[in-house]
Every structure is written in C-alpha cells, then in structure tokens.
Write a protein that holds these residues in place. Sequence first.
Motif, PDB file in Angstrom:
ATOM      1  N   VAL A 201       0.847  -1.190   0.000  1.00 31.21           N
ATOM      2  CA  VAL A 201       0.000   0.000   0.000  1.00 31.21           C
ATOM      3  C   VAL A 201       0.887   1.246   0.000  1.00 31.21           C
ATOM      4  O   VAL A 201       1.841   1.346   0.782  1.00 31.21           O
ATOM      5  CB  VAL A 201      -0.932   0.001   1.235  1.00 31.21           C
ATOM      6  CG1 VAL A 201      -1.886   1.187   1.174  1.00 31.21           C
ATOM      7  CG2 VAL A 201      -1.728  -1.302   1.309  1.00 31.21           C
ATOM      8  N   ILE A 202       0.552   2.185  -0.903  1.00 30.47           N
ATOM      9  CA  ILE A 202       1.313   3.435  -1.023  1.00 30.47           C
ATOM     10  C   ILE A 202       0.582   4.538  -0.263  1.00 30.47           C
ATOM     11  O   ILE A 202      -0.631   4.706  -0.400  1.00 30.47           O
ATOM     12  CB  ILE A 202       1.469   3.841  -2.509  1.00 30.47           C
ATOM     13  CG1 ILE A 202       2.231   2.767  -3.275  1.00 30.47           C
ATOM     14  CG2 ILE A 202       2.166   5.194  -2.639  1.00 30.47           C
ATOM     15  CD1 ILE A 202       2.288   2.991  -4.785  1.00 30.47           C
ATOM     16  N   LEU A 211       5.913   3.538   0.431  1.00 30.57           N
ATOM     17  CA  LEU A 211       5.118   2.374   0.845  1.00 30.57           C
ATOM     18  C   LEU A 211       4.885   2.463   2.352  1.00 30.57           C
ATOM     19  O   LEU A 211       5.786   2.875   3.102  1.00 30.57           O
ATOM     20  CB  LEU A 211       5.876   1.082   0.538  1.00 30.57           C
ATOM     21  CG  LEU A 211       6.114   0.754  -0.932  1.00 30.57           C
ATOM     22  CD1 LEU A 211       7.037  -0.463  -1.047  1.00 30.57           C
ATOM     23  CD2 LEU A 211       4.806   0.489  -1.668  1.00 30.57           C
ATOM     24  N   PHE A 212       3.696   2.103   2.789  1.00 25.56           N
ATOM     25  CA  PHE A 212       3.470   1.982   4.231  1.00 25.56           C
ATOM     26  C   PHE A 212       4.322   0.830   4.761  1.00 25.56           C
ATOM     27  O   PHE A 212       4.329  -0.254   4.176  1.00 25.56           O
ATOM     28  CB  PHE A 212       2.004   1.637   4.513  1.00 25.56           C
ATOM     29  CG  PHE A 212       1.065   2.815   4.524  1.00 25.56           C
ATOM     30  CD1 PHE A 212       1.059   3.708   5.586  1.00 25.56           C
ATOM     31  CD2 PHE A 212       0.166   3.014   3.496  1.00 25.56           C
ATOM     32  CE1 PHE A 212       0.179   4.778   5.623  1.00 25.56           C
ATOM     33  CE2 PHE A 212      -0.718   4.080   3.517  1.00 25.56           C
ATOM     34  CZ  PHE A 212      -0.715   4.967   4.586  1.00 25.56           C
ATOM     35  N   ASP A 213       5.021   1.051   5.877  1.00 21.11           N
ATOM     36  CA  ASP A 213       5.751  -0.044   6.525  1.00 21.11           C
ATOM     37  C   ASP A 213       4.755  -1.049   7.087  1.00 21.11           C
ATOM     38  O   ASP A 213       4.956  -2.254   7.037  1.00 21.11           O
ATOM     39  CB  ASP A 213       6.611   0.480   7.682  1.00 21.11           C
ATOM     40  CG  ASP A 213       7.760   1.317   7.153  1.00 21.11           C
ATOM     41  OD1 ASP A 213       8.166   1.064   6.017  1.00 21.11           O
ATOM     42  OD2 ASP A 213       8.208   2.228   7.876  1.00 21.11           O
ATOM     43  N   PRO A 230      -0.480  -4.821  -6.291  1.00 19.99           N
ATOM     44  CA  PRO A 230       0.083  -6.153  -6.039  1.00 19.99           C
ATOM     45  C   PRO A 230       1.558  -6.022  -5.681  1.00 19.99           C
ATOM     46  O   PRO A 230       2.248  -5.143  -6.198  1.00 19.99           O
ATOM     47  CB  PRO A 230      -0.083  -6.868  -7.388  1.00 19.99           C
ATOM     48  CG  PRO A 230      -1.099  -6.064  -8.139  1.00 19.99           C
ATOM     49  CD  PRO A 230      -0.998  -4.659  -7.643  1.00 19.99           C
ATOM     50  N   GLU A 231       2.035  -6.922  -4.815  1.00 17.94           N
ATOM     51  CA  GLU A 231       3.412  -6.757  -4.342  1.00 17.94           C
ATOM     52  C   GLU A 231       4.463  -6.990  -5.425  1.00 17.94           C
ATOM     53  O   GLU A 231       5.616  -6.610  -5.251  1.00 17.94           O
ATOM     54  CB  GLU A 231       3.688  -7.645  -3.118  1.00 17.94           C
ATOM     55  CG  GLU A 231       3.595  -9.114  -3.388  1.00 17.94           C
ATOM     56  CD  GLU A 231       3.743  -9.923  -2.101  1.00 17.94           C
ATOM     57  OE1 GLU A 231       3.830  -9.325  -1.017  1.00 17.94           O
ATOM     58  OE2 GLU A 231       3.742 -11.162  -2.208  1.00 17.94           O
ATOM     59  N   VAL A 236       6.054  -1.095  -6.908  1.00 15.13           N
ATOM     60  CA  VAL A 236       6.347  -1.622  -5.566  1.00 15.13           C
ATOM     61  C   VAL A 236       7.798  -2.074  -5.521  1.00 15.13           C
ATOM     62  O   VAL A 236       8.528  -1.780  -4.561  1.00 15.13           O
ATOM     63  CB  VAL A 236       5.390  -2.781  -5.223  1.00 15.13           C
ATOM     64  CG1 VAL A 236       5.822  -3.461  -3.930  1.00 15.13           C
ATOM     65  CG2 VAL A 236       3.958  -2.275  -5.121  1.00 15.13           C
ATOM     66  N   LYS A 237       8.221  -2.740  -6.588  1.00 19.95           N
ATOM     67  CA  LYS A 237       9.617  -3.220  -6.606  1.00 19.95           C
ATOM     68  C   LYS A 237      10.585  -2.044  -6.540  1.00 19.95           C
ATOM     69  O   LYS A 237      11.551  -2.056  -5.787  1.00 19.95           O
ATOM     70  CB  LYS A 237       9.872  -4.036  -7.873  1.00 19.95           C
ATOM     71  CG  LYS A 237       9.221  -5.416  -7.826  1.00 19.95           C
ATOM     72  CD  LYS A 237       9.640  -6.202  -9.028  1.00 19.95           C
ATOM     73  CE  LYS A 237       8.963  -7.546  -9.058  1.00 19.95           C
ATOM     74  NZ  LYS A 237       9.008  -8.156 -10.372  1.00 19.95           N
ATOM     75  N   LYS A 238      10.304  -1.009  -7.355  1.00 20.45           N
ATOM     76  CA  LYS A 238      11.234   0.134  -7.370  1.00 20.45           C
ATOM     77  C   LYS A 238      11.195   0.886  -6.043  1.00 20.45           C
ATOM     78  O   LYS A 238      12.221   1.351  -5.552  1.00 20.45           O
ATOM     79  CB  LYS A 238      10.896   1.066  -8.524  1.00 20.45           C
ATOM     80  CG  LYS A 238      11.271   0.476  -9.870  1.00 20.45           C
ATOM     81  CD  LYS A 238      11.286   1.506 -10.964  1.00 20.45           C
ATOM     82  CE  LYS A 238      11.859   0.907 -12.244  1.00 20.45           C
ATOM     83  NZ  LYS A 238      11.989   1.872 -13.321  1.00 20.45           N
ATOM     84  N   LYS A 239      10.008   1.024  -5.469  1.00 23.23           N
ATOM     85  CA  LYS A 239       9.907   1.755  -4.198  1.00 23.23           C
ATOM     86  C   LYS A 239      10.551   0.975  -3.045  1.00 23.23           C
ATOM     87  O   LYS A 239      10.831   1.548  -2.002  1.00 23.23           O
ATOM     88  CB  LYS A 239       8.436   2.047  -3.873  1.00 23.23           C
ATOM     89  CG  LYS A 239       7.854   3.213  -4.672  1.00 23.23           C
ATOM     90  CD  LYS A 239       6.394   3.419  -4.362  1.00 23.23           C
ATOM     91  CE  LYS A 239       5.811   4.515  -5.229  1.00 23.23           C
ATOM     92  NZ  LYS A 239       6.238   5.856  -4.838  1.00 23.23           N
ATOM     93  N   SER A 240      10.723  -0.318  -3.245  1.00 24.35           N
ATOM     94  CA  SER A 240      11.322  -1.125  -2.181  1.00 24.35           C
ATOM     95  C   SER A 240      12.845  -1.041  -2.167  1.00 24.35           C
ATOM     96  O   SER A 240      13.495  -1.555  -1.262  1.00 24.35           O
ATOM     97  CB  SER A 240      10.902  -2.600  -2.341  1.00 24.35           C
ATOM     98  OG  SER A 240       9.506  -2.701  -2.345  1.00 24.35           O
TER      99      SER A 240
END
Length: 442
Positions: A201-202, A211-213, A230-231, A236-240
């Motif tokens: 979740v952003i 992203l929310f921790d 979706p994860e 999501v991958k880039k933000k991780s």
Amino acid sequence: MELLEKVKEAGVIGAGGAGFPTHVKLQAKAEYILINGAECEPLLRVDQQLMEFHPADVILGLKIGKEMTGAEHAIIGIKGHHKKVIEILKQTIKELNLEGEIEVGLLPTVYPAGDEMVLVKELTGRIVPEGGIPIAVGCVVMNAESAYNVYHATLDEPVTMKYVTITGDVPKPITVKVPIGTPIKEVLAVAGRTDFTGYKVINGGPMMGPLFDDLDGYVTKKTKGIIVLPEDHVLVKKKSRTLITAARLNKTACEQCSKCTDLCPRHLLGHSTVPHKMVRAVAYNAPADENVTAALTCCQCSLCEFFSCPAGISPKLANVFYMNKLREAGIKLEPKKEFVPNPMRPYRMVPTDRLIARIDLTKYDVDAPWTEEAVVDPQVVGINLKDHVGAPAVPLVQAGDHVEAGQKIADIKEGALGATVHASISGTVESVQFNVITIRRD
Ligand code: SF4
Ligand code: SF4
C-alpha cells in the motif's frame, strides 16, 4: 478575531503533502496567490472533486488568501483537460461576482505540473530560484484543499476532516471524507480491501508516496491518497529499493545517456539538477562536497527513476544519497543567480497518459467516485501532533479527559513554527504519547 488568527486557530496546513502552516504562508506579501489544483500524481482525484463539488469554498478561500497577502492576481491552476471542472469554477466565479478578481489558469497535462516550481512557471512565467520558495518571485501557492480549509477557518470550523482517494487494486475505488486520525485499515475497508496478503500500500501518490511499513497508522491532515498494488507491481519493486541496492545497481547499469537529466523538470527550468552526474559520482565514490550540491535541487518527483531512465535504475536515489550526506556535513547549495529554461522544455515535458502507461497503472486509472456520507465511523482515532512543518504541537489534554469534536487538543509551541490540532470525534482521551493523541468515541 482577525482572519490570520482564525486560520492559525483552525490548524490549517498544506494539505497537498508538504504540511507547511498556512497562517505563516499567508503572512507574506505577494503579487500572486495561486491554487495548486494540478493534482499531478496519477490516480488521485481529491482536488478535482473538491473543486467540482465545493467550488465556492475553494474560490472564497483563495479570495481570503488574496486579501491577506495583498496579491494583485489570484489564479486557480488546473489542467486544461478537466473541462467540466473548469466550467464549474468559471460559472461559480461569475455567480460570486469575482470575475476580474479570481482567474482560472490552465496547466498542461504533464507530470509534474503540480511541482510548485513548475506550477509557478506555467501560471506566471516566473522561475523560482533553485533552493528557494515561490515567495522569492512574489508568489504564494496553496493546495485546493488548503484553500477550502482557509474558507472554513473563517467560519470558525477547524480542520478535523480529510478527503482521501482510495484506489489501485481495490474492488471499489472511492474518494471519502473521514475524521482525521481514522485508522488506515478502516479507510481501506471502505474500498473493499481488508486482506492484504500479496499486496503493498502506497501512502500518497504513486510517484512520490512511500510504501506503508505497516497499516497500523492513521489518516493525517496530509493524507491525499492510499493506493493498493500487487506486491510484484513494478512500482512496488522500485519503491522497495534501498539507497544501498540502488547504488549497486546504478554502478553497474548506468549508460550515462543523460536522459534522466534531459527530462528532469527542475533541469528544464534552468536549475542545476543533473541526476546523471550524481549517478556517476556515486559510481566513483565521489565525496559529498561542493561538486555534488546540485543534488540539493532535486524535488524527488521520481520522474527520472520511474519514466526517463532506459536502464530502469534510480537516479533520484543518487540525489537523495548526496542530499543526506551534504546535509549531515552542513554543506549548502550556492544557488545560481540566473535561470534560463531549456529551450527544449515545451517538447520534453512528460504527458501524464504516457507516464501512467509506462508505470503500468493504466488499468487502475479509473474513477474514484466522491461521497460525503459518513462511510467510516471510527471508534478510535489517532491524531498526529507533528503533521506539519515545524515543532510538534503541545498537548492541552491528558489521558482520561473528555473532548468534543472540534475542540483544540494541542497548541503551537511558544515562539515556534507549527500548527494547532483539534479533536476529530467526541470521546475520551486514551493516551498522549509518541506525538499522537488517541481518542475513543463515547
Ligand atoms: S537515464 Fe539512466 S542510464 Fe541514462 S544517465 Fe540517467 S541513470 Fe544513467
Ligand atoms: S527526482 Fe529525478 S527527475 Fe525529479 S527532480 Fe529529482 S533528478 Fe529531476
């Protein structure tokens, strides 16, 4: 009470994400006061809907801001393709007899049209100096929701509610009005998502929101959007990515093509921003010194890492890496004196639809219908005391106290920059800790 005191007492802050106390902004003397209604983050809908369903409140908030700052010009900035909302705003300006006093200014449908510096350039032709703020060129900028809150402040209504778009991979995208401090999970449930296995979740827009921790947090005065993806989604991958993983990738994959710099919105304004050089500096372990202060001019819009870079790496994080180091070392930017926009700027601005396609959000780019019904009725709210820029607000209540909705529960620290905070529901204070006041409904 004077207008300024009313805005201060109501706890109005920048609702677009920055959180700067609005009463401080409105003390400046300006030539232009601008509404940032660009809403340039893909998928978010709040500002357009607020201007569609409460146009008079936004316009009157701008008029009040105009009076307070003594501005000659008051302009609502909105992207030209929002034709219906533009028509509503123009009609309302006419009905309020404010023609000639309030204008509607059209913005291109590009990302990031809502970056303050891009907005000022598009609406006034002026360029805010790098490292500066809009008042340096006679402009004050307010988010559409902040203007709405300014108007309500003059009616003695403090900021206790927040408009939020919940969208992405949810059964029912929606824009809701909820009490500040509502648990994030309860807001997500309104959009039909309660099980988050396989999702991330952003907090905010897809470009700039982190992203929310975890999802145990609460809606704040700055929450504009909550986006479920979706994860395994590319964003999501880039933000991780961490600074370390980004640095490793940047070292091996950067082609030094400079496309990140060519399309950078700050570089195009004539600022010193040069992300490709920051990537190179990281690759060669260059020290954080005067040679890399251009990193401080980055607004972290993420365009370079999510759109421009053909190698899929993270020039933004190279800027962030040096930004952190320079700040730690106390090294400041020596701003340039003159700023000449790149002549290619009009052709290099990135259309929003191309961005949405590139970051694989097309299927989520759907309506998020507006409702003002009380769709969430939280039994407990957690109200943040340091939502704003400046010092945390000082609690005026303690555990066990009864409070009424709208009651001031925390005040600005004596002599500091800050904002007041109010109860969003009536109930009993459960705790005052970690800069959060928790209230349980009676
Ligand atoms: S766009 Fe990517 S590959 Fe090209 S210089 Fe920038 S970071 Fe390197
Ligand atoms: S994030 Fe990238 S594109 Fe955006 S301002 Fe910074 S360097 Fe430029």
